[in-house]
Design a protein around this motif. Structure first.
Motif, short mmCIF file in Angstrom:
data_model
loop_
_atom_site.label_atom_id
_atom_site.label_comp_id
_atom_site.label_asym_id
_atom_site.label_seq_id
_atom_site.Cartn_x
_atom_site.Cartn_y
_atom_site.Cartn_z
N GLU A 116 57.53 47.97 34.98
CA GLU A 116 56.13 48.28 34.67
C GLU A 116 55.32 47.05 34.28
OE1 GLU A 116 55.43 50.32 30.81
OE2 GLU A 116 57.63 50.30 30.67
N HIS A 117 56.01 45.90 34.16
CA HIS A 117 55.32 44.67 33.74
C HIS A 117 55.20 43.64 34.86
CE1 HIS A 117 55.50 45.90 29.51
NE2 HIS A 117 56.74 46.27 29.74
N LEU A 118 55.92 43.84 35.96
CA LEU A 118 55.92 42.87 37.06
C LEU A 118 55.02 43.37 38.18
CD1 LEU A 118 59.75 42.08 37.23
CD2 LEU A 118 57.96 40.73 36.11
N ILE A 119 54.05 42.57 38.54
CA ILE A 119 53.04 42.98 39.53
C ILE A 119 53.06 41.98 40.68
CG2 ILE A 119 50.58 43.38 39.92
CD1 ILE A 119 50.50 43.89 36.78
N LEU A 120 53.37 42.46 41.86
CA LEU A 120 53.42 41.59 43.04
C LEU A 120 52.04 41.02 43.32
CD1 LEU A 120 55.33 40.62 45.34
CD2 LEU A 120 54.47 42.57 46.68
N GLY A 121 51.97 39.71 43.46
CA GLY A 121 50.67 39.07 43.69
C GLY A 121 50.82 37.85 44.58
N GLY A 122 49.83 36.96 44.53
CA GLY A 122 49.86 35.81 45.41
C GLY A 122 49.83 36.25 46.87
N SER A 123 50.16 35.33 47.76
CA SER A 123 50.17 35.69 49.18
C SER A 123 51.19 36.78 49.47
CB SER A 123 50.46 34.46 50.04
OG SER A 123 49.36 33.58 50.04
N SER A 124 52.29 36.80 48.71
CA SER A 124 53.30 37.83 48.92
C SER A 124 52.74 39.22 48.64
CB SER A 124 54.53 37.57 48.06
OG SER A 124 54.18 37.32 46.71
N GLY A 125 51.66 39.30 47.85
CA GLY A 125 51.03 40.58 47.57
C GLY A 125 50.43 41.22 48.81
N LEU A 126 50.20 40.43 49.85
CA LEU A 126 49.67 40.97 51.11
C LEU A 126 50.63 41.98 51.72
CD1 LEU A 126 48.20 37.70 52.62
CD2 LEU A 126 46.90 39.79 52.21
N TYR A 127 51.93 41.81 51.47
CA TYR A 127 52.91 42.73 52.02
C TYR A 127 52.73 44.15 51.48
CZ TYR A 127 55.51 38.68 53.78
OH TYR A 127 55.89 37.55 54.45
N ILE A 135 48.44 41.18 58.12
CA ILE A 135 48.02 39.84 57.72
C ILE A 135 49.23 39.06 57.22
CG2 ILE A 135 46.54 38.50 56.18
CD1 ILE A 135 44.70 40.95 56.05
N PRO A 136 49.50 37.88 57.77
CA PRO A 136 50.68 37.11 57.37
C PRO A 136 50.55 36.54 55.96
CG PRO A 136 49.32 35.82 58.86
CD PRO A 136 48.73 37.19 58.84
N ALA A 137 51.65 36.55 55.24
CA ALA A 137 51.64 36.01 53.88
C ALA A 137 51.72 34.49 53.88
CB ALA A 137 52.80 36.59 53.07
#
Length: 239
Positions: free
Chosen positions: A22-33, A39-41
Motif C-alpha cells: 500500500e506504500h509502493l506506487i509504480l511511477g517514472g517511465s515504468s509507470g507507463l506500463y 507507449i514505450p517506457a
C-alpha cells in the motif's frame, strides 16, 4: 537487465501482496506500463514512489520485507537489486512539505522531489492496477513528466507525456484530472512546461526531416505528439 511490461506488472503485483504494497506506487517511465498498452517506457529499471517520511519511520522493516521479496538494498543508494539483475529505484515524495531534499532513513536515503509532493496532495494521483498494486494515474504521470527537468534525459519525458495525452484525448475523466493537477502548480511553471513540450516537438520534427525515408516511426511519433501538444495547449488555455 531490461524489464518489459509483463515483468514490471508482475513485480508490482508481487510486492502488492507484501506489507509494503500500500506504500509502493509504480511511477517514472515504468509507470507507463500501468496506464498505456502502447507507449514505450524506454527504461531498464522500475521506479517506485514512496513517502520518505514513512521510509524514515520504517526503514528496517522495509529492508527486511524487500529482501524477503528478493530485492537486496545497494548500500549508499536508493536502489534494490534482485539476483537476476532486476533493478528497483525508490523515488520520494512528502506529504509534510513540498521541497526538493534528501529524505528517508539513515541507511535508505531517498531523494524527495517537490513536484511529486505537489501531485500527491491530490486525490487524483494514484490508481489501482488491475493485476495488483498501485501506480501513478495517467494524469499524474503525464504531469510528472511535463514538469520534469532533466537535461540528460533530453526530450523523452515530454514526448511520453504528449503521447499519453494523445492516447487519452477522448477520455473526459483523464482530461478533467489533468487540468485539475496542472492547476496545482504556479501558472509560470505550467507555461514553462508547455514551452518545453513545444521544444520537444520541434526537436522530433527536425529528426523527421533528417531521418531516412524508410524510418516511418519518426513521422508517426511526430503526428502523435503534435496532436498531444494541441490538446495540452487547449487545456492550459482553458485553465
Amino acid at each position: 537487465m531490461a524489464i518489459d511490461r509483463q515483468t514490471t506488472l508482475e513485480i508490482l503485483s508481487r510486492l502488492s501482496r507484501t506489507p509494503l504494497g500500500e506504500h509502493l506506487i509504480l511511477g517514472g517511465s515504468s509507470g507507463l506500463y500501468a496506464v498505456s498498452e502502447k507507449i514505450p517506457a524506454l527504461t531498464e529499471d522500475v521506479d517506485f514512489l514512496v513517502d520518505t517520511d514513512w521510509v524514515a519511520a520504517h526503514e528496517d522493516g522495509i529492508l527486511v520485507e524487500m529482501e524477503k521479496a528478493g530485492f537486496r538494498h545497494q548500500a549508499g543508494t536508493c536502489t534494490l537489486l534482485a539476483e537476476n539483475g532486476q533493478s528497483l529505484d525508490l523515488v520520494g515524495y512528502s506529504k509534510e512539505d513540498q521541497d526538493d531534499r534528501i529524505g528517508g532513513g539513515e541507511k535508505l536515503r531517498v531523494m524527495v522531489f517537490a513536484d511529486l509532493s505537489t501531485l500527491f496532495s491530490s486525490t487524483d494521483a494514484v490508481t489501482e492496477v488491475a493485476t495488483g498494486g498501485l501506480a501513478l494515474s495517467a494524469a499524474a504521470l503525464t504531469v510528472a513528466k511535463l514538469m520534469t527537468v532533466r537535461q540528460e534525459k533530453g526530450s523523452k519525458d515530454k514526448l511520453q507525456a504528449l503521447a499519453l495525452i494523445e492516447e487519452k484525448s477522448d477520455d473526459e475523466v483523464f482530461l478533467t484530472a489533468l487540468r485539475k493537477l496542472l492547476d496545482e502548480f504556479e501558472p509560470d511553471r505550467v507555461q514553462d512546461a508547455l514551452a518545453d513540450a513545444m521544444m520537444a516537438v520541434m526537436t522530433i520534427s527536425v529528426d523527421v526531416e533528417r531521418a531516412d525515408p524508410q524510418a516511418r516511426g519518426y513521422a508517426e511519433m511526430k503526428e502523435v505528439v503534435e496532436r498531444g501538444l494541441g490538446t495540452l495547449q487547449l487545456l492550459v488555455e482553458s485553465s
